[in-house]
Motif scaffolding. Sequence first.
Motif, PDB file in Angstrom:
ATOM      1  N   GLU A 302      31.573  29.161  41.119  1.00  0.00           N
ATOM      2  CA  GLU A 302      31.816  28.999  42.499  1.00  0.00           C
ATOM      3  C   GLU A 302      32.469  27.713  42.987  1.00  0.00           C
ATOM      4  O   GLU A 302      33.123  27.851  44.060  1.00  0.00           O
ATOM      5  CB  GLU A 302      30.321  28.620  43.217  1.00  0.00           C
ATOM      6  N   SER A 305      37.676  28.643  41.120  1.00  0.00           N
ATOM      7  CA  SER A 305      38.068  30.134  40.876  1.00  0.00           C
ATOM      8  C   SER A 305      39.553  30.220  40.009  1.00  0.00           C
ATOM      9  O   SER A 305      39.695  31.156  39.344  1.00  0.00           O
ATOM     10  CB  SER A 305      38.681  30.808  42.288  1.00  0.00           C
ATOM     11  N   THR A 406      21.722  40.178  44.417  1.00  0.00           N
ATOM     12  CA  THR A 406      22.601  39.050  43.631  1.00  0.00           C
ATOM     13  C   THR A 406      22.561  37.798  43.996  1.00  0.00           C
ATOM     14  O   THR A 406      23.365  36.884  43.832  1.00  0.00           O
ATOM     15  CB  THR A 406      24.166  39.630  44.277  1.00  0.00           C
ATOM     16  N   GLU A 431      28.653  38.668  40.212  1.00  0.00           N
ATOM     17  CA  GLU A 431      29.237  38.879  41.465  1.00  0.00           C
ATOM     18  C   GLU A 431      30.481  37.801  41.508  1.00  0.00           C
ATOM     19  O   GLU A 431      31.529  38.114  41.991  1.00  0.00           O
ATOM     20  CB  GLU A 431      28.378  38.468  42.670  1.00  0.00           C
ATOM     21  N   ASN A 432      30.363  36.594  41.108  1.00  0.00           N
ATOM     22  CA  ASN A 432      31.313  35.485  41.126  1.00  0.00           C
ATOM     23  C   ASN A 432      32.489  35.952  40.106  1.00  0.00           C
ATOM     24  O   ASN A 432      33.782  35.619  40.588  1.00  0.00           O
ATOM     25  CB  ASN A 432      30.992  34.104  40.987  1.00  0.00           C
ATOM     26  N   LYS A 435      34.526  38.813  41.922  1.00  0.00           N
ATOM     27  CA  LYS A 435      35.100  38.235  43.131  1.00  0.00           C
ATOM     28  C   LYS A 435      36.213  37.334  42.491  1.00  0.00           C
ATOM     29  O   LYS A 435      37.528  37.496  43.151  1.00  0.00           O
ATOM     30  CB  LYS A 435      34.338  37.455  43.986  1.00  0.00           C
ATOM     31  N   GLY A 438      39.472  39.645  42.150  1.00  0.00           N
ATOM     32  CA  GLY A 438      39.825  40.339  43.411  1.00  0.00           C
ATOM     33  C   GLY A 438      38.944  41.626  43.588  1.00  0.00           C
ATOM     34  O   GLY A 438      39.830  42.384  44.166  1.00  0.00           O
ATOM     35  N   ARG A 440      35.316  43.990  43.474  1.00  0.00           N
ATOM     36  CA  ARG A 440      33.980  44.264  44.364  1.00  0.00           C
ATOM     37  C   ARG A 440      32.865  44.653  43.943  1.00  0.00           C
ATOM     38  O   ARG A 440      33.067  45.782  43.047  1.00  0.00           O
ATOM     39  CB  ARG A 440      34.474  45.123  45.856  1.00  0.00           C
TER      40      ARG A 440
END
Length: 466
Positions: A302, A305, A406, A431-432, A435, A438, A440
Motif C-alpha cells: 500500500e 507501488s 477484500t 487486490e493491491n 492494482k 494496472g 482489476r
Amino acid sequence: MSLAKKLWLTLLATLLLCIGFAYGLSNILYEKLYVASVEKELLQAGKSLALDYQGGDLTDEFIQQVNWYNEKASFEVFAVRNPRELAACIPFEIDYETLIGPAEREQLLKNKPVKKVGYVARFDRQVVSVIMPLLEEQRLQGILYLYVPLENIKELTADLTIYWGAGAAFFLFILLLIGLKWARYLTKPLEEMKTAAVRLAEGDFSTRVKVPAKDEIGQLAETLNRMAESIDKEDERTKEFLATVSHELRTPLSYIKGYSEALSSGMVKEEEERERYFHIITRESKRMERLVNDLMELIKLESDSSALERVPLPLAETIRQTLDKLKPAAKQKKIELTEELDHQIIIEGDEGRLEQVIVNLIDNALRYTEEGGRIHLRLSKQADKAIMALCDSGIGIPAEDVQKITERFYRVNKARTRSDGGTGLGLSIVENIVKGHGGRLMIESEYGLGTTVTIEFPLLQDMDDL
C-alpha cells in the motif's frame, strides 16, 4: 498583517496613484490646450490686423487704428515701424536680439509669423507673444506685436482643484469602505480554511468549510473538504485497523500466555495433555507469524507501488508452475484442480507477486471447497486484456458480503472463522498486487454454489504504449 489589510492597502495605493495621475494629466492637458488656444487667438487677430496694412511706410493712422483695437482686445497689441521701438511700448524689459534674431528675421521676411512663449519676471508668469510681419516687396516695413500673460495654471484650476479634491476624497472614502468590506468578503473563506487547517492539524478531522462560490477560492474550499474527508476516512480506517490487529493478536497471545503459564506452573501432569498444550502454543505462534508477515506485506504494497519488479512475463507458465506446487494439497483434500491456459499471453508483471496472488486464491478455494469438489483456472485473451478466472464449487459468499470481502480482516461470519486459519488479509494483498499491475479484481459468488474470481491484466503491448 492580514490578507484583508494587504488587499485594502493595495486598493488604497492604487486609488491614490490613479487619482494623482488623473489630476496631473488633466493639468498638463489643460495647460497645453490653454496655451494653444491663446496662440490661435493671437494669430487670428494678427492676421486680421495685417490685412489692413496697404503697403509703404507705416502710417500714424494705421498705428492709431491698432492702438484703438488694443483698448478693446483682451490682449496687448502694438504696431511699430522698427522692432527696437517695442521697448518703449511694452511694460517689461525685452531683449531685442533674443526676440528677433537672424532666424526669426528670415522667418518674418518669408511673411511667416513668429510665436514666442517665455517667462516674464514682472508678471511672474509665462507670456505668449506673436509677431506678425508687415512687408512690402520683401522689405520689412514694420511689425505687429501681440502678447498676453498667461494666467497661472493654479489660478485657472483653483476652483477645479477644490471640487476635484472634495470629490476625490468622497469617492475615495466610499470606494475604500466598499473595498474594505469586499476584501473581508473575499478573505473570509480563506480565514475559515486557515482555521479548518489548524483544526485538522490538531486532529479534528470532522472539520469542514462552506463553499462560497465556484471560483478558485470555492474550488480550494472543496479540495480542503475532500482532503478532510479523505483524512477522516483514513483515520477511521487506521483506528479500525489498529483495533482489529489488537483483537487478532489478543487471541493467540492469550492462548500462548495461558497454556505457557499452565505448563510452567506444573499444572499439567499427563504427557499427552502436555503435548496438546505444546501443539496449541506452536499453532498460535505460527498464526501470529503469518499475521505479522501478512501485515508487513500489505503495508509495503500500500505504501510503495514501486515494490513490484515488472518484466515481460509469459503468464501461463507462471500459473502452471504455481499450480504444480498446489496440486498435492488439492489431491490430499480430494479436490480436482484443473487449468485451461493460453500460452500466447504476455504481460508485464512481477513473477513472485503474481505467484503470491495465485497461491492466495487457490488457498482460499481449497479451504472453502468440500471434498470431491473442483477448482478450475482459465487464462484467456479478451480484446486488449488478459483474463484470469478462478472458479470453484465451494460454499460461496453471501451477496451482502461480496463487496466487502477484500477489506482488511473482513470475514464472512457464517463460513469464515478464526479456526479456519486465515488472517483475513489474503484478498487485500491480492487486490493491491493486482492494482499495482494496472489490473482489476472482480469477485462473483452465489452462496452455496461457488465463487468465481476474475482478474484483468493489460497485455504487454498496451503497457508499452503507456
